[in-house]
Structure formats: structure tokens, C-alpha cells
Design an enzyme around this catalytic site. Structure first.
Site, mmCIF file in Angstrom:
data_model
loop_
_atom_site.group_PDB
_atom_site.id
_atom_site.type_symbol
_atom_site.label_atom_id
_atom_site.label_comp_id
_atom_site.label_asym_id
_atom_site.label_seq_id
_atom_site.Cartn_x
_atom_site.Cartn_y
_atom_site.Cartn_z
ATOM 1 N N CYS A 172 -0.462 4.103 2.114
ATOM 2 C CA CYS A 172 -0.256 3.914 3.553
ATOM 3 C C CYS A 172 1.193 4.174 3.943
ATOM 4 O O CYS A 172 1.468 4.809 4.945
ATOM 5 C CB CYS A 172 -0.600 2.484 3.971
ATOM 6 S SG CYS A 172 -2.178 1.901 3.376
ATOM 7 N N ASP A 173 2.128 3.633 3.177
ATOM 8 C CA ASP A 173 3.520 3.567 3.642
ATOM 9 C C ASP A 173 4.499 4.433 2.866
ATOM 10 O O ASP A 173 5.664 4.538 3.250
ATOM 11 C CB ASP A 173 3.996 2.099 3.599
ATOM 12 C CG ASP A 173 3.178 1.219 4.538
ATOM 13 O OD1 ASP A 173 2.726 1.740 5.571
ATOM 14 O OD2 ASP A 173 3.001 0.028 4.243
ATOM 15 N N CYS A 224 0.834 -1.201 0.000
ATOM 16 C CA CYS A 224 0.000 0.000 0.000
ATOM 17 C C CYS A 224 0.874 1.258 0.000
ATOM 18 O O CYS A 224 1.390 1.666 1.039
ATOM 19 C CB CYS A 224 -0.921 -0.023 1.219
ATOM 20 S SG CYS A 224 -1.973 1.434 1.339
HETATM 21 C C1 LIG Z 1 -0.092 -4.010 6.099
HETATM 22 C C2 LIG Z 1 -1.233 -3.035 5.851
HETATM 23 C C3 LIG Z 1 -1.080 -1.713 6.208
HETATM 24 C C4 LIG Z 1 -2.114 -0.809 6.002
HETATM 25 N N1 LIG Z 1 -1.936 0.485 6.383
HETATM 26 C C5 LIG Z 1 -2.946 1.355 6.254
HETATM 27 C C6 LIG Z 1 -2.813 2.692 6.693
HETATM 28 O O1 LIG Z 1 -1.738 3.110 7.165
HETATM 29 N N2 LIG Z 1 -3.876 3.506 6.551
HETATM 30 C C7 LIG Z 1 -5.066 3.087 6.017
HETATM 31 O O2 LIG Z 1 -6.017 3.871 5.972
HETATM 32 N N3 LIG Z 1 -5.224 1.839 5.576
HETATM 33 C C8 LIG Z 1 -4.191 0.963 5.665
HETATM 34 N N4 LIG Z 1 -4.342 -0.306 5.207
HETATM 35 C C9 LIG Z 1 -5.578 -0.667 4.509
HETATM 36 C C10 LIG Z 1 -6.689 -0.965 5.521
HETATM 37 O O3 LIG Z 1 -6.231 -1.957 6.397
HETATM 38 C C11 LIG Z 1 -7.947 -1.414 4.806
HETATM 39 O O4 LIG Z 1 -8.343 -0.467 3.845
HETATM 40 C C12 LIG Z 1 -9.077 -1.619 5.796
HETATM 41 O O5 LIG Z 1 -8.697 -2.501 6.825
HETATM 42 C C13 LIG Z 1 -10.318 -2.164 5.116
HETATM 43 O O6 LIG Z 1 -11.274 -2.363 6.084
HETATM 44 P P1 LIG Z 1 -12.498 -3.369 5.895
HETATM 45 O O7 LIG Z 1 -13.313 -3.202 7.111
HETATM 46 O O8 LIG Z 1 -13.131 -3.154 4.588
HETATM 47 O O9 LIG Z 1 -11.882 -4.824 5.814
HETATM 48 P P2 LIG Z 1 -10.739 -5.615 6.565
HETATM 49 O O10 LIG Z 1 -9.921 -4.765 7.446
HETATM 50 O O11 LIG Z 1 -10.071 -6.404 5.488
HETATM 51 O O12 LIG Z 1 -11.570 -6.622 7.485
HETATM 52 C C14 LIG Z 1 -12.305 -7.668 6.960
HETATM 53 C C15 LIG Z 1 -12.947 -8.423 8.095
HETATM 54 O O13 LIG Z 1 -13.845 -9.394 7.583
HETATM 55 C C16 LIG Z 1 -13.731 -10.571 8.358
HETATM 56 N N5 LIG Z 1 -14.271 -11.670 7.564
HETATM 57 C C17 LIG Z 1 -13.897 -12.116 6.337
HETATM 58 N N6 LIG Z 1 -14.663 -13.156 5.967
HETATM 59 C C18 LIG Z 1 -15.541 -13.381 6.971
HETATM 60 C C19 LIG Z 1 -16.590 -14.323 7.206
HETATM 61 N N7 LIG Z 1 -16.890 -15.265 6.303
HETATM 62 N N8 LIG Z 1 -17.288 -14.262 8.367
HETATM 63 C C20 LIG Z 1 -17.014 -13.314 9.285
HETATM 64 N N9 LIG Z 1 -16.042 -12.388 9.115
HETATM 65 C C21 LIG Z 1 -15.306 -12.427 7.981
HETATM 66 C C22 LIG Z 1 -12.251 -10.661 8.708
HETATM 67 O O14 LIG Z 1 -12.051 -11.484 9.842
HETATM 68 C C23 LIG Z 1 -11.965 -9.181 8.994
HETATM 69 O O15 LIG Z 1 -12.295 -8.900 10.326
HETATM 70 C C24 LIG Z 1 -3.318 -1.238 5.392
HETATM 71 C C25 LIG Z 1 -3.476 -2.571 5.023
HETATM 72 C C26 LIG Z 1 -2.445 -3.472 5.242
HETATM 73 C C27 LIG Z 1 -2.623 -4.908 4.840
#
Ligand SMILES: Cc1cc2nc3c(=O)[nH]c(=O)nc-3n(C[C@H](O)[C@H](O)[C@H](O)COP(=O)(O)OP(=O)(O)OC[C@H]3O[C@@H](n4cnc5c(N)ncnc54)[C@H](O)[C@@H]3O)c2cc1C
Length: 313
Positions: free
Chosen positions: A137-138, A134
Site C-alpha cells: 500500500c505505502d 502494508c
Molecule cells: C492503514 C491501512 C492502509 C491500507 N492501504 C491500502 C491501500 O492503499 N490499498 C489497498 O488496496 N489496501 C490497503 N489496505 C488494506 C485494506 O484496507 C484491506 O485489504 C481491506 O480493507 C480488506 O477488506 P475486508 O472487506 O476484507 O475487511 P475490512 O476492511 O477489515 O473490514 C472488516 C469489516 O468487518 C466488520 N466486522 C468485524 N467483525 C464484525 C462482526 N462481528 N459483526 C459485524 N461486522 C463485523 C468491521 O466493522 C469492518 O467493517 C490498508 C490497510 C490499512 C490498515
């Protein structure tokens, strides 16, 4: 069978924000946290671009705060995953891994996505120590340094352009002899002075004492003129796509060609009335915590209005 007005699947920023909003509008939501409670942000350290924390915040702590906030306003946060959904008619039926069935008037899908990696052991070894998926992010951590972006599509070009405004030099490591990006994007990258495109090139390893200091590359792999060489870099950015967690919804919700859930413009409404999708699972573009949180709020507001309209609140 247990009945709920709103079932939220996922516990990243989208899921927890949806849970906070849905709880505060009396929908008594149940949230399933899945295999990665707290979502993708639990795999990083400090997050510096989530508003409200002037010195940044430990990303795990941020997710614990979100979970606590959701519970404090009444959300029923549960461990475990949803393993089956039947969206053929409302109320929808969902089943968790223990075989418990839940009847839900509305569902908010917030199952996220995961970045694709090349599959090298070194990516694991240096994750958070120079390996990132990302740039938004970084990238900030690599100001005036040298980085490489892996990939040759539109996203890779966008990430390379973004990084070129911060870093001293950006290599693009491109497997093919050309970029797969739109003409305008391709031209922009080619014209950018501090971007060097390495075509026909694969990465087979990374090296460095304390974090990434370089990459081992191979040009024309498997051909007569195959050539191995190293480049010195401080950061290695993957931009080869994401896998949305949408296996459960295949054949039920409309998905795009990459598998992301298709939502209506300026809405989290999916192809099925009463099912909403928020966060990375429906977002091939921004993939940011704060954007996911915003979409979670939208989904809960839309679910509430829908239930109100149907007289089911
Ligand atoms: C290493 C890294 C660093 C990052 N740094 C940043 C940053 O500095 N700033 C920033 O804004 N963003 C950052 N991001 C991006 C950010 O993490 C994502 O945009 C954000 O987490 C997306 O949120 P979300 O809620 O859509 O999904 P996610 O965070 O992907 O969460 C998905 C959830 O769904 C759950 N799930 C999946 N399938 C099922 C199922 N069948 N039943 C029940 N639960 C399920 C998982 O357990 C998880 O809890 C980073 C990402 C990574 C990988």
C-alpha cells in the site's frame, strides 16, 4: 424471527461488494457493518491503487461511495455487530448485539483482519506519518528513501524485498538471531545489496519532528552486552502478522493455524456449505482492497448459485 436469504457480516470492500452483487441478484441481503463501518480503509487517507480513480481517492470517501452504492441497489445496511452464530445446520442463526436473531439461508463472512503492532505509543503517534503495516500500500511513498521492516518471517522478507526495489535502503529489524523464513526467501534477502538485517534487535521507540525520522533500537535486550542505538529512517513497516476477526467462528468453521478462514481453492466456500468467506478474513496473502472487493463479488455469486441449486432463491 427475521429471515434472510443472505446475511453479510462486515462492511469493508468485501462486505459492500458482496452486498452490491447479492442485491442485484435479488437476494435482498442484510449487511451488518460492525464496529468499524467501512473497514480498515477508513484508517488511511488517500488510496492510490484502487482502480478507477486516476488521482487516487480519499479512502473514507471510497467506502462511503461503496456503502451508498450497496444501499442504492437495495441492500439493508445496518449498524451493529453480529455477536453469535450457529452454523450447525441451515438455515443458520445469527444474533446481533441487541439480541435480535436472524435466520439466514447463506452467510457471507467479511469480517476482515487487523495488522499486529508492537504496542509502542510511538506507533500510534506516527501512524500514517511514517508507520505502516502494508508495504504494497505505502511503499510507493518511500521511493529512494530509507525504511525499516520489523519482523523475520516470510511476510517480512517479502515486504523487505518489495521495498528494496523502491527504497534506497531497507533495514530489517529481527528479534531473533536468525530469519524464520523459508530458505529461498532468506537467501534472497541476505543477498540483496540494499537490505541490512539487524539481528537480535528490538525497537523501543520512534522519533522525528514531522513524521518518522528514526528508530530507537536495542540489541541483545536484557543481556550483558545490551546496546542501545538509533537508526535514521523515513518509514517504519510492521510485518509481524495479522489477526483475522474469526473469534465468532472458532469451533464451527475450519481455520488455519493463524486463525484465517480456510476456503476452497478458487472459491470463497468454507468448510460449511452455504457459508462463504471473502476478503482479509480468509486472505493471509494479498490483503488489498481490490482483492477483497473481488472476493466479495465471488462470494455473492457463489451464494446465489447455491440458493438457486437448493431452490431457495
Ligand atoms: C492503514 C491501512 C492502509 C491500507 N492501504 C491500502 C491501500 O492503499 N490499498 C489497498 O488496496 N489496501 C490497503 N489496505 C488494506 C485494506 O484496507 C484491506 O485489504 C481491506 O480493507 C480488506 O477488506 P475486508 O472487506 O476484507 O475487511 P475490512 O476492511 O477489515 O473490514 C472488516 C469489516 O468487518 C466488520 N466486522 C468485524 N467483525 C464484525 C462482526 N462481528 N459483526 C459485524 N461486522 C463485523 C468491521 O466493522 C469492518 O467493517 C490498508 C490497510 C490499512 C490498515
Amino acid at each position: 424471527m427475521e429471515k434472510v436469504k443472505t446475511l453479510i457480516i462486515g462492511s469493508g470492500p468485501a462486505g459492500y461488494t458482496a452486498a452490491i452483487y447479492a442485491s442485484r441478484s435479488n437476494l435482498n441481503p442484510i449487511l451488518y457493518a460492525g464496529l468499524q463501518p467501512g473497514g480498515q480503509l477508513t484508517t488511511t487517507t488517500i488510496i492510490e491503487n484502487f482502480p478507477g480513480f486516476k488521482d487516487g481517492i480519499d479512502a473514507n470517501q471510497l467506502m462511503i461511495e461503496m456503502q451508498t452504492q450497496a444501499k442504492n441497489v437495495g441492500a439493508d445496511v445496518r449498524d451493529g455487530s453480529i455477536v453469535k452464530v450457529d452454523l450447525a445446520k441451515r438455515p443458520f442463526i445469527a444474533e446481533d448485539e441487541r439480541g435480535n436473531q436472524i435466520e439466514a439461508n447463506t452467510i457471507i463472512v467479511a469480517t476482515g483482519a487487523s495488522a499486529k503492532y508492537l504496542g509502542l505509543a510511538d506507533e500510534e503517534k506516527y501512524r500514517g506519518q511514517g508507520v505502516s503495516a502494508c508495504a504494497t500500500c505505502d511503499g510507493f511513498f518511500y521511493r529512494k528513501r530509507t525504511v525499516a521492516v520489523v519482523g523475520g518471517g516470510d511476510t517480512a522478507c517479502e515486504e523487505a524485498m518489495y521495498l528494496s526495489s523502491l527504497a534506497k535502503k531497507v533495514y530489517m529489524i529481527v528479534r531473533k538471531p536468525y530469519l524464520r523464513a523459508a530458505e529461498i526467501m532468506r537467501k534472497r534477502v541476505e543477498d540483496q545489496e540494499n537490505i541490512e538485517i539487524l539481528y537480535n534487535t528490538n525497537t523501543f521507540g520512534l522519533f522525528g519532528e514531522n513524521g518518522v525520522e528514526g528508530a530507537h533500537l536495542v540489541r541483545f535486550k536484557g543481556e550483558e552486552n545490551e546496546e542501545n542505538y538509533d537508526i535514521a529512517i523515513d518509514g517504519f513497516f510492521l510485518a509481524i502478522g495479522h489477526n483475522p476477526n474469526t473469534e465468532l467462528f472458532k469451533g464451527q468453521l475450519e481455520l488455519d493455524e493463524q486463525g484465517f478462514i480456510v476456503t476452497r481453492p478458487k472459491s470463497t466456500a468454507t468448510s460449511i456449505e452455504g457459508v462463504y468467506a471473502a476478503g482479509d478474513v480468509a486472505d493471509p496473502t494479498y490483503r488489498q482492497g481490490v482483492v477483497a472487493a473481488g472476493a466479495g463479488a465471488m462470494a455473492a455469486i457463489e451464494a446465489e448459485r447455491f440458493l438457486q441449486e437448493k431452490g431457495e432463491k
